[in-house]
Design a protein around this motif. Structure first.
Motif, PDB file in Angstrom:
ATOM      1  N   ARG A 118       0.882  -1.149  -0.042  1.00 27.30           N
ATOM      2  CA  ARG A 118       0.175  -0.120  -0.056  1.00 27.30           C
ATOM      3  C   ARG A 118       0.839   1.121  -0.046  1.00 27.30           C
ATOM      4  O   ARG A 118       1.553   1.560   0.966  1.00 27.30           O
ATOM      5  CB  ARG A 118      -0.889   0.206   1.384  1.00 27.30           C
ATOM      6  N   GLY A 119       0.952   1.857  -1.104  1.00 28.60           N
ATOM      7  CA  GLY A 119       1.541   3.259  -1.391  1.00 28.60           C
ATOM      8  C   GLY A 119       0.767   4.419  -0.829  1.00 28.60           C
ATOM      9  O   GLY A 119      -0.427   4.256  -0.564  1.00 28.60           O
ATOM     10  N   TYR A 170      -0.339  -1.840  -4.812  1.00 25.63           N
ATOM     11  CA  TYR A 170       0.600  -2.747  -5.779  1.00 25.63           C
ATOM     12  C   TYR A 170       0.503  -4.016  -5.472  1.00 25.63           C
ATOM     13  O   TYR A 170       0.498  -4.471  -4.337  1.00 25.63           O
ATOM     14  CB  TYR A 170       1.732  -2.265  -6.047  1.00 25.63           C
ATOM     15  N   LYS A 171       0.569  -5.019  -6.342  1.00 20.70           N
ATOM     16  CA  LYS A 171       0.824  -6.311  -6.264  1.00 20.70           C
ATOM     17  C   LYS A 171       1.953  -6.769  -6.895  1.00 20.70           C
ATOM     18  O   LYS A 171       2.057  -7.003  -7.951  1.00 20.70           O
ATOM     19  CB  LYS A 171      -0.402  -7.135  -6.644  1.00 20.70           C
ATOM     20  N   ILE A 172       3.042  -7.222  -5.951  1.00 21.22           N
ATOM     21  CA  ILE A 172       4.330  -7.777  -6.577  1.00 21.22           C
ATOM     22  C   ILE A 172       4.203  -9.319  -6.654  1.00 21.22           C
ATOM     23  O   ILE A 172       4.300  -9.951  -5.578  1.00 21.22           O
ATOM     24  CB  ILE A 172       5.383  -7.433  -5.802  1.00 21.22           C
ATOM     25  N   HIS A 173       4.096 -10.022  -8.014  1.00 26.59           N
ATOM     26  CA  HIS A 173       4.110 -11.167  -8.217  1.00 26.59           C
ATOM     27  C   HIS A 173       5.144 -12.001  -7.437  1.00 26.59           C
ATOM     28  O   HIS A 173       6.638 -11.539  -7.731  1.00 26.59           O
ATOM     29  CB  HIS A 173       3.890 -11.626  -9.427  1.00 26.59           C
ATOM     30  N   LEU A 222       7.632   0.941  -3.569  1.00 30.36           N
ATOM     31  CA  LEU A 222       6.357   1.382  -3.744  1.00 30.36           C
ATOM     32  C   LEU A 222       5.685   1.853  -2.537  1.00 30.36           C
ATOM     33  O   LEU A 222       4.660   2.566  -2.697  1.00 30.36           O
ATOM     34  CB  LEU A 222       5.757   0.252  -4.489  1.00 30.36           C
ATOM     35  N   ALA A 223       5.976   1.465  -1.360  1.00 28.66           N
ATOM     36  CA  ALA A 223       5.493   1.930  -0.039  1.00 28.66           C
ATOM     37  C   ALA A 223       5.817   3.231   0.008  1.00 28.66           C
ATOM     38  O   ALA A 223       4.930   3.976   0.750  1.00 28.66           O
ATOM     39  CB  ALA A 223       6.024   1.054   0.968  1.00 28.66           C
ATOM     40  N   ASP A 224       6.705   3.798  -0.819  1.00 27.51           N
ATOM     41  CA  ASP A 224       7.090   5.460  -0.722  1.00 27.51           C
ATOM     42  C   ASP A 224       6.697   5.828  -2.032  1.00 27.51           C
ATOM     43  O   ASP A 224       7.617   6.772  -2.409  1.00 27.51           O
ATOM     44  CB  ASP A 224       8.287   5.618  -0.058  1.00 27.51           C
ATOM     45  N   ASP A 225       5.896   5.481  -2.457  1.00 30.52           N
ATOM     46  CA  ASP A 225       5.753   5.986  -4.040  1.00 30.52           C
ATOM     47  C   ASP A 225       5.574   7.350  -4.254  1.00 30.52           C
ATOM     48  O   ASP A 225       5.824   7.860  -5.456  1.00 30.52           O
ATOM     49  CB  ASP A 225       4.460   5.103  -4.738  1.00 30.52           C
ATOM     50  N   ALA A 226       5.017   8.272  -3.321  1.00 39.36           N
ATOM     51  CA  ALA A 226       5.018   9.793  -3.560  1.00 39.36           C
ATOM     52  C   ALA A 226       6.343  10.459  -3.898  1.00 39.36           C
ATOM     53  O   ALA A 226       6.414  11.444  -4.235  1.00 39.36           O
ATOM     54  CB  ALA A 226       4.059  10.322  -2.456  1.00 39.36           C
ATOM     55  N   ARG A 227       7.225   9.735  -3.455  1.00 37.03           N
ATOM     56  CA  ARG A 227       8.644  10.256  -3.495  1.00 37.03           C
ATOM     57  C   ARG A 227       9.320   9.692  -4.536  1.00 37.03           C
ATOM     58  O   ARG A 227      10.656   9.981  -4.827  1.00 37.03           O
ATOM     59  CB  ARG A 227       9.574  10.104  -2.297  1.00 37.03           C
TER      60      ARG A 227
END
Length: 676
Positions: free
Chosen positions: A594-595, A600-603, A657-662
C-alpha cells in the motif's frame, strides 16, 4: 628438421615460441627431443615412446626447461585464426596448428615422467586452455586433441604429484563442457583412485590443499614491520589484511610492503586467488554430496571436512546428520565444538556428540518432515547464519499425482518459453549437456542430459547410476546465422544403469530415488524460473516483436512454483521486521504493498507488478547488481538470494512502492500518472 619445421608458422604459437626461446630451442639435445615429440600423434603414448623421450631428456641438460616453457606458452596462447595445409589451406579458430598440436601432445606425455613442481600445473593449464570452448564458452574445444591428451596425462601422475593432479582434474571437471574431454577427466580420476584403492570422491577430498592456512583458517606472513593476514571465514569468504607495528589493521598493502616485498606480496595474492577458486570447487563438491546422500565415517569427516582449514569454512555452516548405528537412525544438527571433539546442535537446543564409529551425511529437507524443515529455517534465520548454498531453504519436488499417471515422463515443466541463451548457460553451469538449437541440421530439437551425482563412498562397480533427460525445442532464431533465441520446454525423463558399463534403461518416475528426482526437478525449475520470458518485465513492451503475450501474462502472474513458494515463506518471516510492515501483506501469489498513490501487487514468482484496482501493469526494471546496497534491504538478513536475487529484488520494489509519492524516476512516475 630445423626449429622452424618443428614449430611451424601455421599458427601464432610457433613463431612466438621461436622468438621467445631461440637460445633454449637450439641448445644441445633439445632439437632431437622435440623431433621425437612430433611423432606422438595419439591420445596416449606407448611405454616405448615414453622410455625414449625420457632418455632424450636425460641427454639434454635443458630439455625439461624446454618442456616447461613450451607448455606454459601453450597454456597462455590466445585463441586466433589457425591455417591448415592439411585441409587445403583452410582457416578455423583455435590455438595450434595440426603439426604443433602433435608436438604439444608429445611435450605433455614427456611431462608425465618429469618429477618437478611445475609439471602438473603446466599440463593442467594446457588442458584448461585447450578444452575451453570457442569464445570462452560452449562445448566445442579450442583444441580437442590437445585437451584429451592433457587430461589423460594428468591421470598418470602418482604420489604427491598425483594428489595435485586430482585437485586440478576436479577443477577441470567443473569448467570444461566438452563431453569427450569430460569423460577423459572421469577416466583419469578413476585411474588415480584405483591405484590408491580409493573412490574418486574420497581421493578428491584428500587432495584439497590447505594453502598454508592453520587450524584457525588463517595464515600470517611477516613482511618487515607489517604482518599479512590471510584468512578464510564462514561461509567461505577470503580476506587479506595487513597489521602494522602498532596493531592497526589495513585493508591494502602499505607502501613499504609493496616496495620491499613485492615478490612475496605477489605470492600471497596468488594464494588469495587460489583460495577463491578452491572454495568455489569445494562449495560445488559439498553440494554434490548433499544431492547424492554421501556418508562419511567420523575420522574422514573431521579430517577432510569440518577440521580442514578450507573446507571447514563451508562445512561448519551446514546441517549434518549423524548415525551411531550404521544408518538406522539419524539425528540432525549444526557442528559445534565439544570436549575432545564435535557435537551436532539441534534446532531444539539439544546436542548429540559425534562419537567414534558413527556415520555422517549432509541433511536434506526431502528426507525430513514439515515440522523439522520449518524448525531449521527458523533457526538459521534467528542465527542469521548464511549457508554456502541452499540447504535448509532448499526446494523439494516429490512425485506428483500427474506424474504417477504419466509413469515414465513428467510434464511438470512443459510448455514454457525460455530465452535460449540464458537457459542454455544455466543448463551447462548445472552440468546438463546436449546439442545446440538453431536453424541447422538437428537443431530443431534437443535433449539436455545430466548424470546425477552418486554417493562418494561408492566405487564404479557399486550401486546405480541415474541421469535425467530434458527435452527442448526451437521456437525462434536469429536470421543472421540461425542462432536460437527462444526455445520451448517439454518432458523430463529418467534413465538408470547398473554398473559403470551397463546399458541405460528408461525408468518409471516412481522408481527414481526421491533425492535424485527432487534434485533433477529443482534444476529444471531453475531454468524455467530464471530464463522464462515471463520473468522479463519488458517483454510486453517490445513493439511489433512481442509475441506469446498470453503465456507471458499467465506465467508472470500465475501459480507459484516451488521456488516462489519458498520465497513467500521467507517473506512471511522477514516482513514483520521491516519499517514497511504495516504497509504490506502476503496473499497466495503476491506481496501486496500500500503506497500513498496506489496499491500494488508484486508477483512472488516473477517480480512483476500489477496496480489495483484495475490490475494495470507497472514495469520497473531493477539493476540486480545494485540491489544489495539499496535502502533497507541491505540491513535485512536474507537467508538466500541475497546478492541481487529475486527475493532481494522483490523487497527492493516493495520499499520503493511503499513510498511511491517520493519516486523521482521519470519512467516509473510517468506510468503512475497514466494509471491515476
Amino acid at each position: 628438421m630445423n626449429v622452424t619445421t618443428l614449430l611451424d608458422d601455421e599458427d601464432a604459437y610457433g613463431p612466438a615460441m621461436r622468438a621467445a626461446h631461440a637460445e633454449l630451442l637450439t641448445s644441445p639435445g633439445v632439437h632431437e627431443f622435440l623431433a621425437h615429440c612430433t611423432g606422438q600423434d595419439k591420445v596416449r603414448a606407448t611405454k616405448r615412446w615414453r622410455k625414449q623421450a625420457a632418455a632424450l631428456l636425460a641427454d639434454s641438460v635443458r630439455g625439461p626447461e624446454a618442456v616447461r616453457v613450451l607448455l606454459e606458452g601453450m597454456a597462455r596462447q590466445a585463441e586466433h585464426t589457425v591455417r591448415s595445409p592439411q585441409w587445403g589451406g583452410g582457416e578455423w579458430p583455435g590455438i595450434a596448428s595440426e603439426h604443433n598440436t602433435v608436438l604439444v601432445r608429445g611435450l605433455l606425455w614427456a611431462a608425465a615422467d618429469i618429477d618437478a613442481d611445475w609439471a602438473v600445473p603446466a599440463v593442467a593449464d594446457v588442458a584448461l586452455n585447450a578444452g575451453t570452448g570457442w569464445g570462452g564458452s560452449g562445448g566445442v574445444c579450442r583444441n580437442g586433441k590437445m585437451a584429451t591428451a592433457a587430461v589423460a596425462v594428468l591421470g598418470e601422475f602418482g604420489g604427491p604429484q598425483g594428489e595435485q593432479a586430482v585437485e586440478r582434474l576436479d577443477r577441470l571437471r567443473r569448467t570444461i563442457r566438452n563431453r569427450t574431454v569430460v569423460k577423459g577427466i572421469a577416466a583419469s580420476l578413476q585411474a588415480v583412485a584405483e591405484r590408491g584403492g580409493l573412490t574418486p570422491s574420497i581421493l578428491r577430498e584428500r587432495a584439497v590443499p590447505a594453502v598454508g592456512l592453520d587450524a584457525r583458517g588463517m595464515r600470517e606472513e611477516q613482511l618487515g614491520d607489517h604482518t599479512a593476514l590471510l584468512s578464510v571465514a564462514a561461509p567461505g569468504t577470503v580476506t587479506l589484511a595487513f597489521r602494522g607495528p602498532q596493531g592497526r589493521v589495513l585493508k591494502s598493502a602499505p607502501k613499504p610492503v609493496r616496495e620491499a616485498y613485492g615478490d612475496r606480496l605477489a605470492e600471497i595474492r596468488g594464494a588469495v586467488k587460489q583460495l577463491r577458486v578452491l572454495l568455489t570447487a569445494e562449495r560445488a563438491r559439498l553440494e554434490e554430496h548433499l544431492m547424492a546422500g554421501t556418508c562419511r565415517p567420523v575420522r574422514d569427516w573431521e579430517s577432510y571436512y569440518i577440521d580442514h582449514p578450507v573446507t571447514g569454512a563451508l562445512a561448519s555452516t551446514l546441517i549434518w546428520e549423524v548415525s551411531p548405528d550404521g544408518g538406522a537412525r539419524w539425528t540432525a544438527g549444526l557442528p559445534e565444538r565439544a570436549a575432545g571433539g564435535w557435537a551436532l546442535a539441534g534446532a531444539d537446543g539439544t546436542a548429540v556428540p559425534v562419537t567414534e564409529g558413527a556415520l555422517l551425511r549432509l541433511w536434506h529437507p526431502v528426507r525430513a518432515d514439515t515440522e523439522e524443515v520449518r524448525a531449521w529455517r527458523t533457526e538459521l534465520a534467528d542465527r542469521e547464519l548464511r549457508q554456502p548454498f541452499k540447504q535448509a531453504f532448499r526446494e523439494v519436488y516429490p512425485l506428483t499425482p500427474a506424474e504417477e499417471t504419466t509413469r515414465n515422463y513428467s510434464n511438470r515443466f512443459a510448455g514454457h518459453i525460455l530465452r535460449y541463451g540464458q537457459a542454455r548457460a544455466l543448463m551447462v553451469e548445472r552440468g546438463w549437456a546436449g546439442n545446440h538449437l538453431g536453424y541447422h541440421s538437428d537443431g530443431y530439437a534437443a535433449e539436455m542430459v545430466r548424470e546425477l551425482p552418486r554417493a562418494g563412498e561408492l566405487t564404479v562397480t557399486e550401486g546405480e547410476f541415474w541421469r535425467a533427460r530434458f527435452h527442448v525445442e526451437l521456437v525462434e532464431a536469429r536470421d543472421d546465422g540461425g542462432i536460437a533465441t527462444l526455445c520451448s520446454t517439454d518432458q523430463v525423463r529418467f534413465e538408470r544403469r547398473r554398473g559403470a558399463r551397463g546399458p541405460w534403461e528408461r525408468t518409471d518416475l516412481a522408481d527414481v530415488p526421491v533425492l535424485t528426482l527432487s534434485e533433477a526437478m529443482r534444476d529444471v525449475d531453475l531454468f524455467v524460473g530464471v530464463a522464462s520470458i515471463g520473468a522479463d518485465p519488458q517483454w510486453q513492451d517490445r513493439g511489433e516483436d512481442r509475441a506469446f503475450g498470453d503465456y507471458w501474462r499467465g506465467w508472470a502472474f500465475g501459480d507459484l512454483t516451488e521456488t516462489a513458494r519458498m520465497r513467500r515463506e521467507s517473506l512471511a518471516a522477514l516482513l514483520p521486521r521491516t519499517r514497511i510492515a504495516d504497509r504490506v501483506e502476503l496473499t497466495d501469489r503476491f506481496l501486496r504493498v500500500r503506497g500513498e498513490l496506489r496499491t500494488y501487487k508484486i508477483h512472488l514468482g516473477s517480480g512483476n507488478i500489477l496496480m489495483e484496482p484495475d490490475d494495470a501493469y507497472l514495469c520497473i526494471v531493477v539493476d540486480r547488481g545494485a540491489v544489495a546496497a539499496a535502502g533497507d534491504t541491505d540491513r535485512l538478513f536474507l537467508p538466500f538470494e541475497e546478492d541481487g536475487g529475486l527475493l532481494s529484488v522483490i523487497l527492493s520494489k516493495a520499499f520503493l512502492l511503499a513510498d511511491d509519492a517520493r519516486i523521482t524516476d521519470r519512467t516509473i512516475a510517468s506510468q503512475l500518472r497514466r494509471a491515476a
